[in-house]
Design an enzyme around this catalytic site. Structure first.
Site, mmCIF file in Angstrom:
data_model
loop_
_atom_site.group_PDB
_atom_site.id
_atom_site.type_symbol
_atom_site.label_atom_id
_atom_site.label_comp_id
_atom_site.label_asym_id
_atom_site.label_seq_id
_atom_site.Cartn_x
_atom_site.Cartn_y
_atom_site.Cartn_z
ATOM 1 N N CYS A 128 0.864 -1.182 0.000
ATOM 2 C CA CYS A 128 0.000 0.000 0.000
ATOM 3 C C CYS A 128 0.899 1.230 0.000
ATOM 4 O O CYS A 128 2.113 1.127 0.168
ATOM 5 C CB CYS A 128 -0.860 -0.008 1.247
ATOM 6 N N HIS A 130 5.327 -4.985 8.837
ATOM 7 C CA HIS A 130 5.152 -6.344 9.335
ATOM 8 C C HIS A 130 5.538 -7.373 8.292
ATOM 9 O O HIS A 130 4.714 -8.129 7.809
ATOM 10 C CB HIS A 130 3.702 -6.548 9.794
ATOM 11 N N HIS A 141 3.309 1.816 11.477
ATOM 12 C CA HIS A 141 2.111 1.832 12.321
ATOM 13 C C HIS A 141 2.205 2.812 13.476
ATOM 14 O O HIS A 141 1.310 2.881 14.312
ATOM 15 C CB HIS A 141 1.856 0.431 12.870
ATOM 16 N N HIS A 158 -1.916 -4.873 19.246
ATOM 17 C CA HIS A 158 -1.301 -4.435 17.982
ATOM 18 C C HIS A 158 -0.571 -3.105 18.188
ATOM 19 O O HIS A 158 -1.113 -2.191 18.806
ATOM 20 C CB HIS A 158 -2.389 -4.286 16.908
ATOM 21 N N GLU A 160 -0.055 -0.601 16.322
ATOM 22 C CA GLU A 160 -0.784 0.597 15.868
ATOM 23 C C GLU A 160 -1.755 1.067 16.949
ATOM 24 O O GLU A 160 -1.853 2.252 17.247
ATOM 25 C CB GLU A 160 -1.557 0.282 14.570
ATOM 26 N N THR A 166 -6.636 0.699 11.451
ATOM 27 C CA THR A 166 -6.802 0.854 10.000
ATOM 28 C C THR A 166 -7.157 -0.442 9.261
ATOM 29 O O THR A 166 -7.751 -0.391 8.193
ATOM 30 C CB THR A 166 -5.507 1.416 9.374
ATOM 31 N N SER A 218 -1.442 -8.141 10.518
ATOM 32 C CA SER A 218 -2.881 -8.185 10.786
ATOM 33 C C SER A 218 -3.694 -8.154 9.484
ATOM 34 O O SER A 218 -4.656 -8.901 9.317
ATOM 35 C CB SER A 218 -3.227 -7.003 11.689
ATOM 36 N N SER A 224 2.024 -5.327 3.390
ATOM 37 C CA SER A 224 3.470 -5.188 3.630
ATOM 38 C C SER A 224 4.283 -6.242 2.894
ATOM 39 O O SER A 224 5.412 -6.522 3.268
ATOM 40 C CB SER A 224 3.789 -5.258 5.128
#
Ligand code: SF4
Length: 279
Positions: free
Chosen positions: A14, A38, A75, A125, A127, A163, A220, A263
Protein backbone atom coordinates in the site's frame (compact mmCIF):
# COMPACT_ATOMS: atom_id res chain seq x y z
CA UNK A 1 1.85 -28.63 -12.91
CA UNK A 2 -0.89 -27.38 -15.17
CA UNK A 3 -2.68 -24.73 -13.19
CA UNK A 4 -4.05 -21.32 -14.06
CA UNK A 5 -2.83 -18.52 -11.81
CA UNK A 6 -4.97 -15.45 -11.26
CA UNK A 7 -3.92 -12.40 -9.28
CA UNK A 8 -6.39 -10.43 -7.18
CA UNK A 9 -7.43 -7.10 -8.68
CA UNK A 10 -5.72 -5.32 -5.77
CA UNK A 11 -3.03 -6.83 -3.59
CA UNK A 12 0.32 -6.16 -1.95
CA UNK A 13 2.13 -2.95 -1.01
CA UNK A 14 0.00 0.00 0.00
CA UNK A 15 1.01 3.63 -0.17
CA UNK A 16 2.02 3.83 3.52
CA UNK A 17 4.32 0.83 3.35
CA UNK A 18 5.86 1.90 0.06
CA UNK A 19 6.59 5.29 1.60
CA UNK A 20 8.19 3.74 4.71
CA UNK A 21 10.42 1.46 2.63
CA UNK A 22 11.59 4.38 0.50
CA UNK A 23 12.31 6.43 3.64
CA UNK A 24 14.38 3.55 5.01
CA UNK A 25 16.32 3.14 1.78
CA UNK A 26 16.96 6.89 1.68
CA UNK A 27 18.29 6.89 5.25
CA UNK A 28 20.87 4.11 5.47
CA UNK A 29 22.57 3.39 8.82
CA UNK A 30 19.46 4.40 10.76
CA UNK A 31 17.62 2.54 13.51
CA UNK A 32 13.95 1.74 13.16
CA UNK A 33 11.78 1.90 16.25
CA UNK A 34 10.09 -1.48 16.12
CA UNK A 35 9.76 -3.38 12.84
CA UNK A 36 9.30 -0.77 10.09
CA UNK A 37 6.64 -2.96 8.48
CA UNK A 38 5.15 -6.34 9.33
CA UNK A 39 7.28 -8.39 7.00
CA UNK A 40 10.40 -9.98 8.54
CA UNK A 41 11.95 -10.86 5.19
CA UNK A 42 11.72 -7.31 3.85
CA UNK A 43 13.18 -6.08 7.14
CA UNK A 44 16.09 -8.51 6.71
CA UNK A 45 16.67 -7.13 3.19
CA UNK A 46 16.76 -3.54 4.47
CA UNK A 47 19.22 -4.55 7.16
CA UNK A 48 21.49 -6.28 4.69
CA UNK A 49 21.39 -3.70 1.91
CA UNK A 50 20.94 -0.43 3.82
CA UNK A 51 22.26 -1.30 7.31
CA UNK A 52 18.93 -0.23 8.77
CA UNK A 53 18.75 -1.90 12.17
CA UNK A 54 15.86 -2.29 14.59
CA UNK A 55 15.54 -1.24 18.23
CA UNK A 56 12.41 -1.53 20.30
CA UNK A 57 12.19 -1.22 24.08
CA UNK A 58 13.02 1.85 26.15
CA UNK A 59 16.41 0.47 27.10
CA UNK A 60 17.39 0.10 23.46
CA UNK A 61 16.22 3.61 22.69
CA UNK A 62 18.23 4.93 25.61
CA UNK A 63 21.31 3.33 24.14
CA UNK A 64 20.94 5.19 20.83
CA UNK A 65 23.67 7.74 20.27
CA UNK A 66 22.74 11.41 20.37
CA UNK A 67 22.15 12.89 16.92
CA UNK A 68 21.84 9.45 15.33
CA UNK A 69 18.80 8.81 13.10
CA UNK A 70 15.72 6.78 13.97
CA UNK A 71 12.86 5.85 11.67
CA UNK A 72 9.40 5.60 13.21
CA UNK A 73 7.60 2.47 12.00
CA UNK A 74 4.64 2.59 9.58
CA UNK A 75 2.11 1.83 12.32
CA UNK A 76 3.47 4.54 14.60
CA UNK A 77 4.81 4.32 18.13
CA UNK A 78 3.44 5.42 21.52
CA UNK A 79 3.84 9.09 22.37
CA UNK A 80 6.13 8.24 25.30
CA UNK A 81 8.64 6.58 22.99
CA UNK A 82 8.53 9.56 20.64
CA UNK A 83 9.23 11.88 23.59
CA UNK A 84 12.14 9.68 24.58
CA UNK A 85 13.64 10.11 21.12
CA UNK A 86 13.09 13.86 21.19
CA UNK A 87 14.72 14.15 24.62
CA UNK A 88 17.77 12.34 23.31
CA UNK A 89 18.07 14.70 20.34
CA UNK A 90 17.65 11.85 17.92
CA UNK A 91 17.05 12.83 14.31
CA UNK A 92 13.50 11.48 13.88
CA UNK A 93 12.41 10.27 10.45
CA UNK A 94 8.69 9.79 10.80
CA UNK A 95 7.50 6.97 8.53
CA UNK A 96 4.20 6.65 10.38
CA UNK A 97 1.56 6.22 7.69
CA UNK A 98 -0.35 9.53 7.37
CA UNK A 99 -3.60 7.58 7.85
CA UNK A 100 -2.36 6.40 11.25
CA UNK A 101 -1.08 9.87 12.19
CA UNK A 102 -4.57 11.17 11.42
CA UNK A 103 -6.11 8.76 13.97
CA UNK A 104 -3.54 9.79 16.58
CA UNK A 105 -4.45 13.45 16.00
CA UNK A 106 -8.20 12.75 16.20
CA UNK A 107 -7.73 10.98 19.54
CA UNK A 108 -5.43 13.66 20.90
CA UNK A 109 -7.89 16.43 20.13
CA UNK A 110 -10.93 14.45 21.30
CA UNK A 111 -9.42 13.60 24.67
CA UNK A 112 -8.44 17.24 25.18
CA UNK A 113 -12.05 18.21 24.32
CA UNK A 114 -13.34 15.86 27.04
CA UNK A 115 -14.41 12.90 24.91
CA UNK A 116 -14.00 9.29 25.89
CA UNK A 117 -12.34 7.28 23.13
CA UNK A 118 -13.39 3.87 21.83
CA UNK A 119 -10.84 2.17 19.58
CA UNK A 120 -12.11 -0.73 17.50
CA UNK A 121 -8.97 -2.84 17.32
CA UNK A 122 -6.62 -5.36 18.80
CA UNK A 123 -5.10 -4.06 22.04
CA UNK A 124 -1.84 -5.93 21.42
CA UNK A 125 -1.30 -4.44 17.98
CA UNK A 126 1.45 -1.76 17.86
CA UNK A 127 -0.78 0.60 15.87
CA UNK A 128 -3.45 0.45 18.59
CA UNK A 129 -0.89 0.89 21.34
CA UNK A 130 0.37 3.99 19.57
CA UNK A 131 -3.13 5.40 19.07
CA UNK A 132 -4.08 4.66 22.68
CA UNK A 133 -1.20 6.77 23.94
CA UNK A 134 -2.88 9.83 22.38
CA UNK A 135 -6.36 9.04 23.69
CA UNK A 136 -6.09 10.16 27.32
CA UNK A 137 -7.29 8.22 30.38
CA UNK A 138 -10.81 7.31 29.29
CA UNK A 139 -10.09 4.92 26.48
CA UNK A 140 -11.71 1.58 25.64
CA UNK A 141 -10.27 -0.91 23.18
CA UNK A 142 -12.68 -3.47 21.76
CA UNK A 143 -12.82 -6.07 19.03
CA UNK A 144 -16.59 -6.45 19.27
CA UNK A 145 -19.73 -5.29 21.06
CA UNK A 146 -19.35 -7.89 23.80
CA UNK A 147 -16.16 -6.24 24.98
CA UNK A 148 -18.08 -2.98 25.55
CA UNK A 149 -21.32 -4.26 27.07
CA UNK A 150 -20.14 -4.09 30.67
CA UNK A 151 -18.24 -0.83 30.34
CA UNK A 152 -19.60 2.31 31.88
CA UNK A 153 -19.61 4.41 28.70
CA UNK A 154 -22.37 6.95 28.46
CA UNK A 155 -20.95 10.43 27.89
CA UNK A 156 -19.37 12.19 24.97
CA UNK A 157 -17.66 9.46 22.99
CA UNK A 158 -15.68 9.21 19.77
CA UNK A 159 -15.18 5.97 17.90
CA UNK A 160 -12.14 5.27 15.73
CA UNK A 161 -10.83 2.08 14.16
CA UNK A 162 -7.50 0.38 13.71
CA UNK A 163 -6.80 0.85 10.00
CA UNK A 164 -6.94 -2.83 9.09
CA UNK A 165 -10.25 -3.80 10.64
CA UNK A 166 -13.47 -4.93 8.96
CA UNK A 167 -16.13 -2.42 7.98
CA UNK A 168 -19.09 -4.54 9.09
CA UNK A 169 -17.87 -4.98 12.67
CA UNK A 170 -17.07 -1.27 12.85
CA UNK A 171 -20.64 -0.42 11.86
CA UNK A 172 -22.01 -2.83 14.48
CA UNK A 173 -19.98 -1.12 17.20
CA UNK A 174 -21.06 2.33 15.96
CA UNK A 175 -24.76 1.32 16.15
CA UNK A 176 -24.29 -0.11 19.63
CA UNK A 177 -22.61 3.06 20.92
CA UNK A 178 -25.27 5.26 19.33
CA UNK A 179 -27.83 3.69 21.66
CA UNK A 180 -25.58 3.83 24.69
CA UNK A 181 -23.97 7.30 24.59
CA UNK A 182 -25.40 10.77 24.94
CA UNK A 183 -23.12 12.08 22.18
CA UNK A 184 -21.23 10.01 19.65
CA UNK A 185 -18.79 11.04 16.94
CA UNK A 186 -17.87 8.30 14.50
CA UNK A 187 -14.58 8.50 12.58
CA UNK A 188 -14.32 5.68 10.12
CA UNK A 189 -10.54 5.33 9.97
CA UNK A 190 -10.41 1.97 8.22
CA UNK A 191 -7.86 2.24 5.46
CA UNK A 192 -8.92 2.33 1.84
CA UNK A 193 -5.96 0.26 0.69
CA UNK A 194 -6.89 -2.52 3.06
CA UNK A 195 -10.51 -2.37 1.95
CA UNK A 196 -9.57 -2.61 -1.71
CA UNK A 197 -7.40 -5.68 -1.04
CA UNK A 198 -10.26 -7.20 0.99
CA UNK A 199 -12.88 -6.60 -1.71
CA UNK A 200 -10.56 -8.02 -4.37
CA UNK A 201 -9.82 -11.23 -2.45
CA UNK A 202 -13.50 -11.72 -1.71
CA UNK A 203 -14.25 -11.73 -5.44
CA UNK A 204 -11.28 -13.88 -6.32
CA UNK A 205 -12.02 -16.47 -3.64
CA UNK A 206 -15.36 -17.19 -5.34
CA UNK A 207 -13.78 -18.22 -8.61
CA UNK A 208 -10.67 -20.24 -7.67
CA UNK A 209 -10.23 -23.61 -6.00
CA UNK A 210 -6.97 -22.76 -4.20
CA UNK A 211 -5.97 -19.36 -2.92
CA UNK A 212 -2.52 -18.36 -1.66
CA UNK A 213 -2.24 -15.31 0.58
CA UNK A 214 1.35 -14.09 0.85
CA UNK A 215 2.51 -12.05 3.81
CA UNK A 216 4.16 -11.83 7.21
CA UNK A 217 2.59 -14.16 9.74
CA UNK A 218 2.54 -11.20 12.16
CA UNK A 219 0.66 -8.97 9.71
CA UNK A 220 -2.88 -8.18 10.79
CA UNK A 221 -4.11 -7.19 7.31
CA UNK A 222 -2.65 -10.38 5.82
CA UNK A 223 -4.52 -12.50 8.37
CA UNK A 224 -7.69 -10.58 7.58
CA UNK A 225 -7.27 -11.42 3.88
CA UNK A 226 -6.81 -15.06 4.80
CA UNK A 227 -10.03 -15.07 6.87
CA UNK A 228 -12.08 -13.43 4.11
CA UNK A 229 -10.85 -15.89 1.50
CA UNK A 230 -11.47 -18.89 3.76
CA UNK A 231 -15.19 -18.01 3.82
CA UNK A 232 -15.47 -18.89 0.12
CA UNK A 233 -12.43 -20.99 -0.62
CA UNK A 234 -11.63 -23.81 1.81
CA UNK A 235 -8.19 -24.33 0.21
CA UNK A 236 -6.80 -21.00 1.34
CA UNK A 237 -3.21 -20.95 2.61
CA UNK A 238 -1.17 -18.22 4.27
CA UNK A 239 2.50 -18.34 3.27
CA UNK A 240 5.43 -16.07 4.05
CA UNK A 241 7.40 -17.14 0.97
CA UNK A 242 8.06 -19.82 -1.62
CA UNK A 243 9.49 -22.28 0.93
CA UNK A 244 6.03 -22.60 2.52
CA UNK A 245 4.44 -23.77 -0.73
CA UNK A 246 3.55 -27.46 -0.81
CA UNK A 247 2.41 -29.48 -3.78
CA UNK A 248 -0.53 -30.87 -1.81
CA UNK A 249 -2.08 -27.36 -1.71
CA UNK A 250 -2.97 -27.88 -5.36
CA UNK A 251 -4.31 -31.43 -5.33
CA UNK A 252 -7.11 -31.48 -7.92
CA UNK A 253 -6.87 -27.70 -8.24
CA UNK A 254 -7.28 -26.06 -11.63
CA UNK A 255 -7.23 -22.38 -10.81
CA UNK A 256 -5.09 -20.75 -8.13
CA UNK A 257 -5.69 -17.24 -6.84
CA UNK A 258 -2.92 -15.04 -5.43
CA UNK A 259 -3.22 -12.16 -3.03
CA UNK A 260 -0.76 -10.49 -0.67
CA UNK A 261 -0.84 -8.32 2.43
CA UNK A 262 -0.09 -4.61 2.36
CA UNK A 263 3.47 -5.19 3.63
CA UNK A 264 4.43 -7.87 1.14
CA UNK A 265 7.05 -6.73 -1.40
CA UNK A 266 6.82 -7.66 -5.06
CA UNK A 267 10.01 -9.76 -4.97
CA UNK A 268 8.40 -12.19 -2.50
CA UNK A 269 5.18 -12.39 -4.56
CA UNK A 270 7.21 -13.15 -7.72
CA UNK A 271 9.16 -15.82 -5.85
CA UNK A 272 5.95 -17.59 -4.80
CA UNK A 273 4.41 -17.43 -8.28
CA UNK A 274 7.56 -18.89 -9.82
CA UNK A 275 7.57 -21.72 -7.31
CA UNK A 276 3.94 -22.60 -8.12
CA UNK A 277 4.63 -22.48 -11.85
CA UNK A 278 7.62 -24.79 -11.45
CA UNK A 279 6.06 -27.36 -9.15
S1 SF4 B 1 -2.63 -0.32 5.08
FE1 SF4 B 1 -3.37 1.78 4.93
S2 SF4 B 1 -3.00 2.61 6.98
FE2 SF4 B 1 -1.76 0.79 6.81
S3 SF4 B 1 0.21 1.53 6.10
FE3 SF4 B 1 -0.99 0.97 4.30
S4 SF4 B 1 -1.94 2.87 3.59
FE4 SF4 B 1 -1.26 3.16 5.70
Amino acid sequence: MNIEIKLAKNYGFCFGVQRAIEMSENNPNSSTIGPIIHNPREIARLKKEFYVDMVDGEEDINRLEENSSAIVRTHGIPKEKLDLLKNKNINIIDATCPYVTKIQKICDKASKDGYEVVIFGDRNHPEVQGIKSYAGDKVYIALDIDALKNENISNKVILVSQTTKKQKKFEEIASFLKEKCSELKVHNTICDATLKNQEAIKELSKEVDTLIVIGGLNSSNTKELFNISKENCENTYLVSGSSDIQKTFFDSSKKCGISAGASTPKWIIDEVINKIKNL
